[in-house]
Write a protein that holds these residues in place. Structure first.
Motif, PDB file in Angstrom:
ATOM      1  N   VAL A   9       0.851  -1.197   0.000  1.00 41.34           N
ATOM      2  CA  VAL A   9       0.000   0.000   0.000  1.00 41.34           C
ATOM      3  C   VAL A   9       0.884   1.244   0.000  1.00 41.34           C
ATOM      4  N   GLY A  10       1.939   1.227   0.829  1.00 42.32           N
ATOM      5  CA  GLY A  10       2.885   2.346   0.851  1.00 42.32           C
ATOM      6  C   GLY A  10       3.552   2.564  -0.497  1.00 42.32           C
ATOM      7  N   LEU A  11       3.975   1.485  -1.139  1.00 42.98           N
ATOM      8  CA  LEU A  11       4.594   1.596  -2.466  1.00 42.98           C
ATOM      9  C   LEU A  11       3.583   2.103  -3.497  1.00 42.98           C
ATOM     10  N   HIS A  12       2.327   1.687  -3.354  1.00 38.72           N
ATOM     11  CA  HIS A  12       1.268   2.149  -4.258  1.00 38.72           C
ATOM     12  C   HIS A  12       1.070   3.662  -4.108  1.00 38.72           C
ATOM     13  N   ILE A  13       1.101   4.138  -2.881  1.00 38.21           N
ATOM     14  CA  ILE A  13       0.954   5.575  -2.617  1.00 38.21           C
ATOM     15  C   ILE A  13       2.155   6.346  -3.169  1.00 38.21           C
ATOM     16  N   ILE A  14       3.347   5.781  -3.044  1.00 41.90           N
ATOM     17  CA  ILE A  14       4.533   6.424  -3.628  1.00 41.90           C
ATOM     18  C   ILE A  14       4.380   6.535  -5.144  1.00 41.90           C
ATOM     19  N   GLY A  52      -0.614  -2.470  -7.458  1.00 39.75           N
ATOM     20  CA  GLY A  52      -2.052  -2.711  -7.403  1.00 39.75           C
ATOM     21  C   GLY A  52      -2.398  -4.165  -7.672  1.00 39.75           C
ATOM     22  N   VAL A  53      -1.753  -4.746  -8.678  1.00 41.49           N
ATOM     23  CA  VAL A  53      -1.984  -6.163  -8.983  1.00 41.49           C
ATOM     24  C   VAL A  53      -1.521  -7.039  -7.818  1.00 41.49           C
ATOM     25  N   VAL A  54      -0.356  -6.709  -7.251  1.00 39.65           N
ATOM     26  CA  VAL A  54       0.151  -7.469  -6.100  1.00 39.65           C
ATOM     27  C   VAL A  54      -0.807  -7.334  -4.914  1.00 39.65           C
ATOM     28  N   LEU A  55      -1.325  -6.142  -4.679  1.00 37.48           N
ATOM     29  CA  LEU A  55      -2.256  -5.939  -3.566  1.00 37.48           C
ATOM     30  C   LEU A  55      -3.526  -6.766  -3.718  1.00 37.48           C
ATOM     31  N   VAL A  56      -4.049  -6.847  -4.922  1.00 31.98           N
ATOM     32  CA  VAL A  56      -5.240  -7.671  -5.144  1.00 31.98           C
ATOM     33  C   VAL A  56      -4.915  -9.129  -4.838  1.00 31.98           C
ATOM     34  N   GLY A  57      -3.779  -9.597  -5.321  1.00 26.11           N
ATOM     35  CA  GLY A  57      -3.388 -10.976  -5.062  1.00 26.11           C
ATOM     36  C   GLY A  57      -3.172 -11.257  -3.585  1.00 26.11           C
ATOM     37  N   LEU A  58      -2.496 -10.354  -2.896  1.00 26.78           N
ATOM     38  CA  LEU A  58      -2.249 -10.544  -1.465  1.00 26.78           C
ATOM     39  C   LEU A  58      -3.547 -10.528  -0.658  1.00 26.78           C
ATOM     40  N   ASN A  59      -4.456  -9.628  -1.006  1.00 21.64           N
ATOM     41  CA  ASN A  59      -5.729  -9.556  -0.290  1.00 21.64           C
ATOM     42  C   ASN A  59      -6.578 -10.800  -0.540  1.00 21.64           C
ATOM     43  N   GLN A  60      -6.579 -11.294  -1.765  1.00 24.61           N
ATOM     44  CA  GLN A  60      -7.328 -12.515  -2.041  1.00 24.61           C
ATOM     45  C   GLN A  60      -6.692 -13.711  -1.350  1.00 24.61           C
ATOM     46  N   ALA A  61      -5.363 -13.762  -1.296  1.00 24.78           N
ATOM     47  CA  ALA A  61      -4.681 -14.854  -0.609  1.00 24.78           C
ATOM     48  C   ALA A  61      -4.944 -14.826   0.891  1.00 24.78           C
ATOM     49  N   ASP A  62      -5.169 -13.649   1.435  1.00 24.44           N
ATOM     50  CA  ASP A  62      -5.439 -13.483   2.869  1.00 24.44           C
ATOM     51  C   ASP A  62      -6.937 -13.570   3.173  1.00 24.44           C
ATOM     52  N   ASP A  63      -7.732 -13.964   2.191  1.00 21.48           N
ATOM     53  CA  ASP A  63      -9.195 -14.087   2.307  1.00 21.48           C
ATOM     54  C   ASP A  63      -9.889 -12.780   2.684  1.00 21.48           C
TER      55      ASP A  63
END
Length: 117
Positions: A9-14, A52-63
């Protein structure tokens, strides 16, 4: 997993800061018709796409719940931004309309992210 999500999220904001900052620093030049896309704007858009793509994947992996419609709209807007910046990146002067559209779309993407809950 939460630490990893917060890191991205921090990297996305950067990335968005780089894209929007590049736009805002050239507002005066845009008014004079001499604005150009800086490399920071391209790199910021690419950073936003990857994180953004990584965040979607991480959030889906974390249910965690992911709003696919919101993500799809944000990605579509970002791809348009990325295409405009990439195609016009080497031009010495960018048309006011194109440069303004990138700023408007970037701002819209921020508001979609923040206000759409």
């Amino acid at each position: 997993m939460d630490v990893l999500i917060h890191l991205f999220v921090g990297l996305h904001i950067i990335g968005i800061a780089s894209l929007l900052g590049g736009f805002l620093t050239q507002m005066k030049q845009m008014g004079q018709g001499a604005a150009r896309f800086s490399p920071a704007m391209l790199h910021g858009a690419l950073t936003m796409l990857v994180t953004g793509v990584v965040l979607v994947g991480l959030n889906q992996a974390d249910d965690n719940a992911v709003n696919n419609l919101k993500i799809g709209i944000k990605m579509a807007v970002l791809i348009v931004i990325l295409a405009l910046v990439y195609v016009k990146r080497d031009e010495e002067k960018v048309d006011k309309g194109v440069f303004g559209a990138v700023g408007l779309l970037t701002t819209a993407n921020i508001f979609i992210a923040v206000l759409w809950t």
